[in-house]
Design an enzyme around this catalytic site. Structure first.
Site, PDB file in Angstrom:
ATOM      1  NE  ARG A  46      16.548 -78.064  85.772  1.00  0.00           N
ATOM      2  CZ  ARG A  46      17.003 -78.626  86.870  1.00  0.00           C
ATOM      3  NH1 ARG A  46      17.932 -79.197  87.122  1.00  0.00           N
ATOM      4  NH2 ARG A  46      16.408 -78.177  87.797  1.00  0.00           N
ATOM      5  N   GLY A  47      18.673 -74.869  86.792  1.00  0.00           N
ATOM      6  CA  GLY A  47      18.596 -74.882  88.297  1.00  0.00           C
ATOM      7  C   GLY A  47      19.298 -73.654  88.651  1.00  0.00           C
ATOM      8  CB  ALA A  48      18.291 -70.842  90.659  1.00  0.00           C
ATOM      9  NE  ARG A  89      16.185 -71.095  81.890  1.00  0.00           N
ATOM     10  CZ  ARG A  89      15.782 -72.051  82.476  1.00  0.00           C
ATOM     11  NH1 ARG A  89      16.594 -72.710  83.168  1.00  0.00           N
ATOM     12  NH2 ARG A  89      14.433 -72.135  82.911  1.00  0.00           N
ATOM     13  CD  GLN A 196      12.396 -78.748  84.178  1.00  0.00           C
ATOM     14  OE1 GLN A 196      11.017 -79.455  84.133  1.00  0.00           O
ATOM     15  NE2 GLN A 196      12.690 -77.748  84.093  1.00  0.00           N
ATOM     16  CG  ASP A 237      14.233 -70.602  89.403  1.00  0.00           C
ATOM     17  OD1 ASP A 237      13.482 -71.502  89.953  1.00  0.00           O
ATOM     18  OD2 ASP A 237      15.196 -71.023  88.655  1.00  0.00           O
ATOM     19  CG  ASN A 247      10.449 -73.589  92.497  1.00  0.00           C
ATOM     20  OD1 ASN A 247      11.708 -73.558  92.031  1.00  0.00           O
ATOM     21  ND2 ASN A 247       9.960 -74.788  92.789  1.00  0.00           N
ATOM     22  CE  LYS A 248      10.868 -74.855  85.560  1.00  0.00           C
ATOM     23  NZ  LYS A 248      11.363 -74.149  84.506  1.00  0.00           N
TER      24      LYS A 248
HETATM   25  O1  MRU Z   1      13.835 -74.284  84.245  1.00  0.00           O
HETATM   26  P1  MRU Z   1      14.732 -75.065  85.553  1.00  0.00           P
HETATM   27  O2  MRU Z   1      14.668 -76.286  85.443  1.00  0.00           O
HETATM   28  O3  MRU Z   1      16.036 -74.291  85.377  1.00  0.00           O
HETATM   29  O4  MRU Z   1      13.951 -74.704  86.947  1.00  0.00           O
HETATM   30  C1  MRU Z   1      14.653 -74.724  88.064  1.00  0.00           C
HETATM   31  C2  MRU Z   1      13.583 -74.646  89.200  1.00  0.00           C
HETATM   32  O5  MRU Z   1      12.536 -74.226  89.215  1.00  0.00           O
HETATM   33  C3  MRU Z   1      14.207 -75.108  90.624  1.00  0.00           C
HETATM   34  O6  MRU Z   1      13.205 -75.399  91.364  1.00  0.00           O
HETATM   35  C4  MRU Z   1      15.191 -73.970  91.139  1.00  0.00           C
HETATM   36  O7  MRU Z   1      16.171 -73.461  90.257  1.00  0.00           O
HETATM   37  C5  MRU Z   1      15.489 -74.313  92.397  1.00  0.00           C
HETATM   38  S1  MRU Z   1      17.262 -75.174  91.988  1.00  0.00           S
HETATM   39  C6  MRU Z   1      17.866 -75.707  93.462  1.00  0.00           C
END
Ligand code: MRU
Length: 349
Positions: A46-48, A89, A196, A237, A247-248
């Site tokens: 996970r994470g962009a 996603r 997270q 993201d 973002n999250k």
């Molecule tokens: O749902 P996730 O855990 O993939 O969400 C990730 C985030 O929101 C991060 O803040 C974002 O991807 C930045 S990653 C460097």
């Protein structure tokens, strides 16, 4: 501490299973694209930027099972894999960005034999991974003008090593600051519903001996009021052309609180997270996830009466007016965002 979020080993994609952290550091091997799709969908990876890198390798993995005789046949499979992997996603644009780069590599080399094109695509996936590592270091350096000794930084979700293939975006900034002796202290919000912040950010910072304190999401305003926080750094993201950043879920609330308390709020993201085809953040697709993540995610029994409706959007959008600066890999972007992001586009083309 050394760990690799994503690697390509003997024709398989090897990932840290982030759903098992912080209890166990275990790896999963994806031998099929379906397994990779599931790993992305279930947030094992996970994470962009990390899902962008995983998607690029997923394209290589999918094509390794095919035996096309011509470019049109190959292109058909590439388009099919693009659509399938991108459906895992919807919000992080890095996924489609990486898949687009893979497809462009194939198209640019269409006159070569199919096997040669596939080799070049594997190289392209490797380049995406190497560039992400370099981007993380560049963002970490570009942010240092914003960080003073003994800063008390709040962060959200996980924008660290686990979310990239390098040192991270928002957390990369913190690692670099402390390498430079700035003695930064971090407050990590738990990040409901999937935690997270608690499970991943605290784990990675603690392992790297960074002073980190966990708080529940609803404590953030109190800490700001008590003047225990003087800066906020988060990842993103997808960033629209006007600087609105997805973002999250919960990032928007933090940004509103930060504005009320006059605390600078920074977004850290590489160029691959900008979606310049969208003029406004309201155009960013927001992923909605299964209700079970809220209902019983971390509990042995349901935390809500049977039949109660649950809404579980996974992201929200921080309006550009609440963002003090965007730390990109190319430069530090300040308002006015429409004008300054346009300049970024020009330099990249
Ligand atoms: O749902 P996730 O855990 O993939 O969400 C990730 C985030 O929101 C991060 O803040 C974002 O991807 C930045 S990653 C460097």
């Amino acid at each position: 501490m050394k760990f690799k979020t994503i690697t390509w080993e003997k024709g398989k994609i090897v990932l840290i299973d982030q759903t098992k952290l912080p209890g166990c550091l275990v790896y999963v091997r994806c031998a099929t694209v379906k397994q990779l799709w599931q790993a992305i969908h279930d947030l094992k990876v996970r994470g962009a930027p990390a899902i962008g890198a995983a998607a690029a390798l997923g394209m290589v993995l999918g094509l390794s099972k095919k035996n096309e005789k011509s470019f049109p046949e190959l292109k058909k499979n590439i388009d099919m894999l693009f659509k399938y992997i991108a459906s895992s996603r919807p919000t992080a644009v890095n996924l489609a960005w990486a898949l687009g780069r893979m497809r462009n590599t194939a198209v640019a080399n269409r006159n070569k034999p199919v096997m040669a094109i596939k080799k070049l695509m594997l190289k392209e996936a490797g380049d995406i991974i190497d560039e992400d590592k370099a981007s993380c270091l560049a963002m970490a350096d570009n942010a240092q003008v914003l960080i003073r000794k003994n800063d008390r930084i709040m962060t959200y979700c996980n924008a660290g090593m686990l979310a990239t293939v390098g040192c991270g975006t928002a957390l990369g900034v913190i690692y670099r600051a402390n390498e430079l002796g700035k003695n930064v202290k971090v407050y990590s919000c738990e990040t409901r519903p999937l935690l997270q912040g608690a499970r991943l950010t605290c784990w990675e910072l603690y392992k790297h001996k960074i002073d980190v304190t966990l708080i529940c999401d609803n404590m953030a305003g109190y800490l700001m009021q008590q003047k225990r926080i003087n800066k906020i750094f988060v990842g993103a993201d997808r960033i629209a052309a006007n600087g609105d950043a997805a973002n999250k879920i919960g990032s928007y609330s933090l940004a509103v609180l930060a504005a009320f308390h006059k605390i600078p709020f920074y977004v850290v993201a590489p160029y691959s997270t900008f979606d310049l085809s969208l003029s406004l953040g309201s155009e960013i697709p927001i992923e909605e996830r299964d209700a079970c993540e809220i209902r019983e995610g971390w509990y042995k029994r349901s935390m809500v009466a049977k039949g109660v409706k649950i809404y579980n959007p996974a992201f929200d959008v921080i309006p550009n007016s609440l963002i003090s600066g965007i730390v990109a890999d190319t430069c530090l972007i300040k308002p006015p965002y429409i004008k300054n992001i346009k300049k970024l586009r020009k330099n990249q083309n």
